[in-house]
Design a protein around this motif. Structure first.
Motif, PDB file in Angstrom:
ATOM      1  N   GLY A   1       0.789  -1.225   0.000  1.00 47.15           N
ATOM      2  CA  GLY A   1       0.000   0.000   0.000  1.00 47.15           C
ATOM      3  C   GLY A   1       0.817   1.268   0.000  1.00 47.15           C
ATOM      4  O   GLY A   1       0.264   2.361  -0.130  1.00 47.15           O
ATOM      5  N   GLY A   2       2.116   1.139   0.169  1.00 47.70           N
ATOM      6  CA  GLY A   2       2.980   2.317   0.128  1.00 47.70           C
ATOM      7  C   GLY A   2       2.716   3.283   1.264  1.00 47.70           C
ATOM      8  O   GLY A   2       2.338   2.883   2.369  1.00 47.70           O
ATOM      9  N   GLU A   3       2.905   4.544   0.983  1.00 50.83           N
ATOM     10  CA  GLU A   3       2.808   5.584   2.012  1.00 50.83           C
ATOM     11  C   GLU A   3       1.434   5.613   2.673  1.00 50.83           C
ATOM     12  O   GLU A   3       1.330   5.852   3.871  1.00 50.83           O
ATOM     13  N   GLN A   4       0.376   5.364   1.901  1.00 52.55           N
ATOM     14  CA  GLN A   4      -0.984   5.387   2.462  1.00 52.55           C
ATOM     15  C   GLN A   4      -1.188   4.332   3.547  1.00 52.55           C
ATOM     16  O   GLN A   4      -2.031   4.500   4.415  1.00 52.55           O
ATOM     17  N   ALA A   5      -0.426   3.251   3.482  1.00 54.39           N
ATOM     18  CA  ALA A   5      -0.601   2.163   4.434  1.00 54.39           C
ATOM     19  C   ALA A   5       0.546   2.056   5.436  1.00 54.39           C
ATOM     20  O   ALA A   5       0.611   1.096   6.206  1.00 54.39           O
ATOM     21  N   LYS A   6       1.432   3.039   5.457  1.00 52.69           N
ATOM     22  CA  LYS A   6       2.595   2.996   6.360  1.00 52.69           C
ATOM     23  C   LYS A   6       2.181   2.846   7.824  1.00 52.69           C
ATOM     24  O   LYS A   6       2.784   2.069   8.568  1.00 52.69           O
ATOM     25  N   GLU A   7       1.147   3.570   8.230  1.00 47.18           N
ATOM     26  CA  GLU A   7       0.677   3.452   9.616  1.00 47.18           C
ATOM     27  C   GLU A   7       0.229   2.024   9.919  1.00 47.18           C
ATOM     28  O   GLU A   7       0.462   1.508  11.013  1.00 47.18           O
ATOM     29  N   LEU A   8      -0.378   1.365   8.940  1.00 54.03           N
ATOM     30  CA  LEU A   8      -0.822  -0.013   9.150  1.00 54.03           C
ATOM     31  C   LEU A   8       0.355  -0.983   9.216  1.00 54.03           C
ATOM     32  O   LEU A   8       0.299  -1.956   9.966  1.00 54.03           O
ATOM     33  N   VAL A   9       1.414  -0.733   8.472  1.00 53.32           N
ATOM     34  CA  VAL A   9       2.613  -1.566   8.579  1.00 53.32           C
ATOM     35  C   VAL A   9       3.097  -1.542  10.024  1.00 53.32           C
ATOM     36  O   VAL A   9       3.313  -2.589  10.645  1.00 53.32           O
ATOM     37  N   ASP A  10       3.244  -0.343  10.568  1.00 59.88           N
ATOM     38  CA  ASP A  10       3.718  -0.200  11.943  1.00 59.88           C
ATOM     39  C   ASP A  10       2.747  -0.849  12.932  1.00 59.88           C
ATOM     40  O   ASP A  10       3.168  -1.541  13.862  1.00 59.88           O
ATOM     41  N   TYR A  11       1.468  -0.629  12.734  1.00 58.38           N
ATOM     42  CA  TYR A  11       0.434  -1.173  13.623  1.00 58.38           C
ATOM     43  C   TYR A  11       0.460  -2.705  13.627  1.00 58.38           C
ATOM     44  O   TYR A  11       0.455  -3.337  14.692  1.00 58.38           O
ATOM     45  N   LEU A  12       0.497  -3.302  12.439  1.00 63.53           N
ATOM     46  CA  LEU A  12       0.486  -4.772  12.331  1.00 63.53           C
ATOM     47  C   LEU A  12       1.740  -5.378  12.964  1.00 63.53           C
ATOM     48  O   LEU A  12       1.662  -6.394  13.668  1.00 63.53           O
ATOM     49  N   GLN A  13       2.882  -4.759  12.731  1.00 63.22           N
ATOM     50  CA  GLN A  13       4.115  -5.259  13.334  1.00 63.22           C
ATOM     51  C   GLN A  13       4.073  -5.113  14.850  1.00 63.22           C
ATOM     52  O   GLN A  13       4.500  -6.015  15.568  1.00 63.22           O
ATOM     53  N   HIS A  14       3.560  -3.993  15.327  1.00 61.58           N
ATOM     54  CA  HIS A  14       3.421  -3.787  16.772  1.00 61.58           C
ATOM     55  C   HIS A  14       2.511  -4.847  17.399  1.00 61.58           C
ATOM     56  O   HIS A  14       2.752  -5.300  18.520  1.00 61.58           O
ATOM     57  N   LYS A  15       1.498  -5.263  16.658  1.00 59.24           N
ATOM     58  CA  LYS A  15       0.561  -6.294  17.139  1.00 59.24           C
ATOM     59  C   LYS A  15       1.175  -7.696  17.099  1.00 59.24           C
ATOM     60  O   LYS A  15       0.580  -8.644  17.604  1.00 59.24           O
ATOM     61  N   GLY A  16       2.322  -7.838  16.438  1.00 60.90           N
ATOM     62  CA  GLY A  16       3.003  -9.126  16.425  1.00 60.90           C
ATOM     63  C   GLY A  16       3.050  -9.837  15.084  1.00 60.90           C
ATOM     64  O   GLY A  16       3.544 -10.962  15.000  1.00 60.90           O
ATOM     65  N   LEU A  17       2.538  -9.217  14.026  1.00 59.71           N
ATOM     66  CA  LEU A  17       2.589  -9.838  12.708  1.00 59.71           C
ATOM     67  C   LEU A  17       3.943  -9.580  12.081  1.00 59.71           C
ATOM     68  O   LEU A  17       4.341  -8.427  11.886  1.00 59.71           O
ATOM     69  N   LYS A  18       4.661 -10.650  11.792  1.00 61.74           N
ATOM     70  CA  LYS A  18       5.996 -10.523  11.213  1.00 61.74           C
ATOM     71  C   LYS A  18       6.070 -11.105   9.799  1.00 61.74           C
ATOM     72  O   LYS A  18       6.870 -10.668   8.993  1.00 61.74           O
ATOM     73  N   GLU A  19       5.240 -12.097   9.514  1.00 60.78           N
ATOM     74  CA  GLU A  19       5.272 -12.793   8.228  1.00 60.78           C
ATOM     75  C   GLU A  19       4.536 -11.996   7.168  1.00 60.78           C
ATOM     76  O   GLU A  19       3.519 -11.374   7.437  1.00 60.78           O
ATOM     77  N   THR A  20       5.057 -12.043   5.935  1.00 58.65           N
ATOM     78  CA  THR A  20       4.354 -11.440   4.808  1.00 58.65           C
ATOM     79  C   THR A  20       3.658 -12.494   3.949  1.00 58.65           C
ATOM     80  O   THR A  20       2.771 -12.175   3.174  1.00 58.65           O
ATOM     81  N   ARG A  21       4.081 -13.756   4.110  1.00 56.87           N
ATOM     82  CA  ARG A  21       3.458 -14.836   3.346  1.00 56.87           C
ATOM     83  C   ARG A  21       3.624 -16.139   4.127  1.00 56.87           C
ATOM     84  O   ARG A  21       4.677 -16.396   4.705  1.00 56.87           O
ATOM     85  N   THR A  22       2.569 -16.929   4.097  1.00 55.27           N
ATOM     86  CA  THR A  22       2.595 -18.246   4.722  1.00 55.27           C
ATOM     87  C   THR A  22       1.965 -19.247   3.757  1.00 55.27           C
ATOM     88  O   THR A  22       1.347 -18.864   2.767  1.00 55.27           O
ATOM     89  N   THR A  23       2.107 -20.499   4.042  1.00 52.64           N
ATOM     90  CA  THR A  23       1.464 -21.506   3.207  1.00 52.64           C
ATOM     91  C   THR A  23      -0.020 -21.547   3.540  1.00 52.64           C
ATOM     92  O   THR A  23      -0.428 -21.258   4.656  1.00 52.64           O
ATOM     93  N   LEU A  24      -0.806 -21.879   2.542  1.00 51.10           N
ATOM     94  CA  LEU A  24      -2.256 -22.008   2.760  1.00 51.10           C
ATOM     95  C   LEU A  24      -2.568 -23.338   3.413  1.00 51.10           C
ATOM     96  O   LEU A  24      -1.888 -24.283   3.321  1.00 51.10           O
TER      97      LEU A  24
END
Length: 147
Positions: free
Chosen positions: A124-147
């Motif tokens: 999402g680029g700059e528009q989603a930068k706050e969400l990148v920080d928020y998701l990482q703060h919540k503990g999400l580290k992976e960008t892709r996992t197996t289904l």
């Protein structure tokens, strides 16, 4: 535009599979093709394609995981059913945070091809930068996992 003739209790035939696959593929990066296919089959805006093993994707979700905001917004304008992944890519911070407050288990949800919310926020680029920080703060580290 192709329209099947139906009686009040009869459903039309399914959309041609090759058109569904073509539309979902075009949703990633080909706005002209998306427009052409929607002109012929308007309900493609709702369709999903199974790339194999239950890896379902819509045209809108294709635009979402590659970060194509132009196609995503066009499809939303045409009535595509959005989801948390696309809203994340579009940087809809208030909506995403409210969703995750109501359903915290979605933090680790997997979208098409196993892409996570963090992947979509990164796209999402700059528009989603706050969400990148928020998701990482919540503990999400992976960008892709197996289904």
């Amino acid at each position: 535009m192709v329209q099947a003739q139906t009686t009040p209790n009869q459903k039309p035939d399914p959309l041609p599979a090759e058109k569904v696959k073509e539309f979902v593929g075009a949703g990633h990066n080909n706005l002209d093709k998306v427009k052409t296919l929607l002109a012929e089959f308007p309900t493609l805006v709702y369709c999903t394609w199974d790339w194999g093993g239950g890896d379902f994707e819509t045209g809108l979700e294709g635009a979402g995981h590659v970060g194509n905001k132009e196609i995503a917004n066009y499809l939303i304008e045409k009535g595509a059913r959005t989801n948390l992944f696309v809203l994340t890519m579009l940087g809809k911070t208030q909506l995403v945070k409210a969703w995750l407050d109501a359903y915290p288990q979605y933090l680790f949800a997997r979208g098409p091809h196993g892409y996570t919310l963090l992947h979509h926020a990164n796209r999402g680029g700059e528009q989603a930068k706050e969400l990148v920080d928020y998701l990482q703060h919540k503990g999400l580290k992976e960008t892709r996992t197996t289904l």
